[in-house]
Motif scaffolding. Structure first.
Motif, PDB file in Angstrom:
ATOM      1  N   LEU A 143     -11.411   4.272 -16.524  1.00  0.00           N
ATOM      2  CA  LEU A 143     -10.596   3.471 -17.441  1.00  0.00           C
ATOM      3  C   LEU A 143      -9.258   3.108 -16.815  1.00  0.00           C
ATOM      4  O   LEU A 143      -8.758   2.011 -16.959  1.00  0.00           O
ATOM      5  CB  LEU A 143     -10.345   4.254 -18.736  1.00  0.00           C
ATOM      6  N   LEU A 144      -8.682   4.089 -16.140  1.00  0.00           N
ATOM      7  CA  LEU A 144      -7.355   3.871 -15.555  1.00  0.00           C
ATOM      8  C   LEU A 144      -7.424   3.012 -14.302  1.00  0.00           C
ATOM      9  O   LEU A 144      -6.448   2.418 -13.890  1.00  0.00           O
ATOM     10  CB  LEU A 144      -6.704   5.219 -15.202  1.00  0.00           C
ATOM     11  N   GLY A 145      -8.594   2.964 -13.687  1.00  0.00           N
ATOM     12  CA  GLY A 145      -8.726   2.260 -12.415  1.00  0.00           C
ATOM     13  C   GLY A 145      -8.068   3.083 -11.308  1.00  0.00           C
ATOM     14  O   GLY A 145      -7.540   4.161 -11.550  1.00  0.00           O
ATOM     15  N   SER A 146      -8.109   2.567 -10.095  1.00  0.00           N
ATOM     16  CA  SER A 146      -7.526   3.321  -8.981  1.00  0.00           C
ATOM     17  C   SER A 146      -6.005   3.237  -9.026  1.00  0.00           C
ATOM     18  O   SER A 146      -5.456   2.154  -9.237  1.00  0.00           O
ATOM     19  CB  SER A 146      -8.014   2.746  -7.653  1.00  0.00           C
ATOM     20  N   LEU A 157      -2.581  11.419   1.989  1.00  0.00           N
ATOM     21  CA  LEU A 157      -3.863  11.718   1.335  1.00  0.00           C
ATOM     22  C   LEU A 157      -4.958  11.946   2.378  1.00  0.00           C
ATOM     23  O   LEU A 157      -5.734  12.905   2.285  1.00  0.00           O
ATOM     24  CB  LEU A 157      -4.242  10.562   0.402  1.00  0.00           C
ATOM     25  N   ALA A 158      -5.005  11.088   3.384  1.00  0.00           N
ATOM     26  CA  ALA A 158      -6.024  11.219   4.437  1.00  0.00           C
ATOM     27  C   ALA A 158      -5.857  12.545   5.193  1.00  0.00           C
ATOM     28  O   ALA A 158      -6.841  13.215   5.522  1.00  0.00           O
ATOM     29  CB  ALA A 158      -5.931  10.046   5.401  1.00  0.00           C
ATOM     30  N   PHE A 191      -3.329  10.567  -9.773  1.00  0.00           N
ATOM     31  CA  PHE A 191      -4.774  10.565  -9.982  1.00  0.00           C
ATOM     32  C   PHE A 191      -5.173  11.301 -11.265  1.00  0.00           C
ATOM     33  O   PHE A 191      -6.345  11.307 -11.637  1.00  0.00           O
ATOM     34  CB  PHE A 191      -5.490  11.207  -8.781  1.00  0.00           C
ATOM     35  N   GLY A 192      -4.195  11.955 -11.887  1.00  0.00           N
ATOM     36  CA  GLY A 192      -4.481  12.666 -13.132  1.00  0.00           C
ATOM     37  C   GLY A 192      -5.430  13.833 -12.942  1.00  0.00           C
ATOM     38  O   GLY A 192      -6.294  14.110 -13.771  1.00  0.00           O
ATOM     39  N   VAL A 193      -5.272  14.543 -11.785  1.00  0.00           N
ATOM     40  CA  VAL A 193      -6.161  15.685 -11.502  1.00  0.00           C
ATOM     41  C   VAL A 193      -5.362  16.985 -11.502  1.00  0.00           C
ATOM     42  O   VAL A 193      -4.135  16.969 -11.585  1.00  0.00           O
ATOM     43  CB  VAL A 193      -6.886  15.495 -10.140  1.00  0.00           C
ATOM     44  N   LYS A 194      -6.101  18.109 -11.402  1.00  0.00           N
ATOM     45  CA  LYS A 194      -5.433  19.412 -11.509  1.00  0.00           C
ATOM     46  C   LYS A 194      -5.062  20.009 -10.148  1.00  0.00           C
ATOM     47  O   LYS A 194      -4.138  20.791 -10.031  1.00  0.00           O
ATOM     48  CB  LYS A 194      -6.347  20.400 -12.234  1.00  0.00           C
ATOM     49  N   ASN A 195      -5.839  19.696  -9.125  1.00  0.00           N
ATOM     50  CA  ASN A 195      -5.601  20.337  -7.829  1.00  0.00           C
ATOM     51  C   ASN A 195      -6.054  19.434  -6.686  1.00  0.00           C
ATOM     52  O   ASN A 195      -6.582  18.341  -6.912  1.00  0.00           O
ATOM     53  CB  ASN A 195      -6.324  21.695  -7.765  1.00  0.00           C
ATOM     54  N   MET A 201     -11.908  14.664  -4.332  1.00  0.00           N
ATOM     55  CA  MET A 201     -13.170  14.225  -4.940  1.00  0.00           C
ATOM     56  C   MET A 201     -13.000  12.855  -5.611  1.00  0.00           C
ATOM     57  O   MET A 201     -13.801  11.946  -5.398  1.00  0.00           O
ATOM     58  CB  MET A 201     -13.633  15.251  -5.964  1.00  0.00           C
ATOM     59  N   VAL A 202     -11.928  12.703  -6.392  1.00  0.00           N
ATOM     60  CA  VAL A 202     -11.692  11.446  -7.107  1.00  0.00           C
ATOM     61  C   VAL A 202     -11.379  10.316  -6.122  1.00  0.00           C
ATOM     62  O   VAL A 202     -11.857   9.195  -6.267  1.00  0.00           O
ATOM     63  CB  VAL A 202     -10.564  11.606  -8.152  1.00  0.00           C
ATOM     64  N   ALA A 203     -10.603  10.638  -5.088  1.00  0.00           N
ATOM     65  CA  ALA A 203     -10.249   9.614  -4.082  1.00  0.00           C
ATOM     66  C   ALA A 203     -11.525   9.125  -3.369  1.00  0.00           C
ATOM     67  O   ALA A 203     -11.654   7.936  -3.057  1.00  0.00           O
ATOM     68  CB  ALA A 203      -9.255  10.172  -3.086  1.00  0.00           C
ATOM     69  N   VAL A 204     -12.465  10.029  -3.129  1.00  0.00           N
ATOM     70  CA  VAL A 204     -13.730   9.653  -2.488  1.00  0.00           C
ATOM     71  C   VAL A 204     -14.542   8.779  -3.453  1.00  0.00           C
ATOM     72  O   VAL A 204     -15.071   7.730  -3.080  1.00  0.00           O
ATOM     73  CB  VAL A 204     -14.540  10.905  -2.053  1.00  0.00           C
ATOM     74  N   GLN A 205     -14.620   9.214  -4.729  1.00  0.00           N
ATOM     75  CA  GLN A 205     -15.363   8.441  -5.743  1.00  0.00           C
ATOM     76  C   GLN A 205     -14.828   7.019  -5.858  1.00  0.00           C
ATOM     77  O   GLN A 205     -15.572   6.067  -6.025  1.00  0.00           O
ATOM     78  CB  GLN A 205     -15.255   9.125  -7.116  1.00  0.00           C
ATOM     79  N   GLN A 206     -13.505   6.896  -5.779  1.00  0.00           N
ATOM     80  CA  GLN A 206     -12.879   5.570  -5.938  1.00  0.00           C
ATOM     81  C   GLN A 206     -12.800   4.829  -4.604  1.00  0.00           C
ATOM     82  O   GLN A 206     -12.178   3.775  -4.511  1.00  0.00           O
ATOM     83  CB  GLN A 206     -11.494   5.727  -6.567  1.00  0.00           C
TER      84      GLN A 206
END
Length: 209
Positions: A143-146, A157-158, A191-195, A201-206
């Motif tokens: 919903l939020l997009g990348s 990040l890389a 990214f709205g993540v916890k750790n 994981m989310v960066a890979v998904q997106q």
């Protein structure tokens, strides 16, 4: 037509007994056992064939998703249906990715369970109605997009994904470890993540990584 040799795996004896009596009149099933742990089921599978397993996610010795993988490694033809109270979309998807043929919530009707058993045995992936609704809702990240990242954030990040510490990243980019830590916190927030594990994981998904 031979009956499907079926096992129920759940850490609650009352659930196993309830399912046994619910399914005792099904003409296509033969309940051969109830198991309270993953290990108990796996040792049974060593010497017995099973056509169908009704499996809970929460077990005392391992989680059901991990057990799916282990069952499939021993017996590829065994059909696994998850019966759980877990409603997280990520858990549902992980279960299917690890070999489950369907996912139902424990409040499903016997008709839904019957329907899913037939579908699963015929090679389909099936879900109870409520699970279908959960899956069809876009996740928060979709919903939020990348998030929009600066060039520096992308670099950091890389390097985080490569497993480097703030100290090492700081040396490579000529930044203080404190600055790197600030970037790390900002990325987790964006990214709205916890750790960090979820961040990667989310960066890979997106497809940012």
């Amino acid at each position: 037509m031979p009956k499907l040799k079926t096992a129920i795996v759940d850490d609650h004896p009352i659930v196993i007994e309830g399912l046994k009596s619910l399914l005792s009149n099904e003409t296509n099933l033969k309940i051969v056992g109830g198991f309270y742990s993953g290990e108990a089921l796996l040792s049974y599978l060593d010497s017995h064939a099973l056509d169908l397993i009704l499996l809970d996610i929460t077990l005392p010795d391992m989680n059901g998703i991990e057990l799916c993988q282990k069952i499939k490694a021993v017996s590829l033809t065994t059909c696994i249906l998850i019966l759980s109270n877990h409603t997280e979309r990520s858990i549902i998807m992980q279960a299917i990715q690890n070999g489950a043929s369907g996912y139902l919530l424990k409040n499903s009707s016997i008709e839904e369970l019957r329907h899913c058993i037939i579908e699963a045995v015929n090679g389909q992936i099936c879900y109870s109605r409520e699970v279908m609704e959960i899956i069809s809702r876009p996740s928060k990240n979709e919903l939020l997009g990348s998030p929009r990242l600066t060039r520096r954030e992308k670099e950091i990040l890389a390097l985080i994904a490569a497993g480097k510490t703030s100290q090492v990243i700081g040396q490579e980019l000529f930044l203080s470890p404190l600055t790197v830590d600030t970037h790390r916190k900002n990325l987790i927030q964006k990214f709205g993540v916890k750790n960090v594990a979820e961040l990667i994981m989310v960066a890979v998904q997106q497809q940012i990584l």
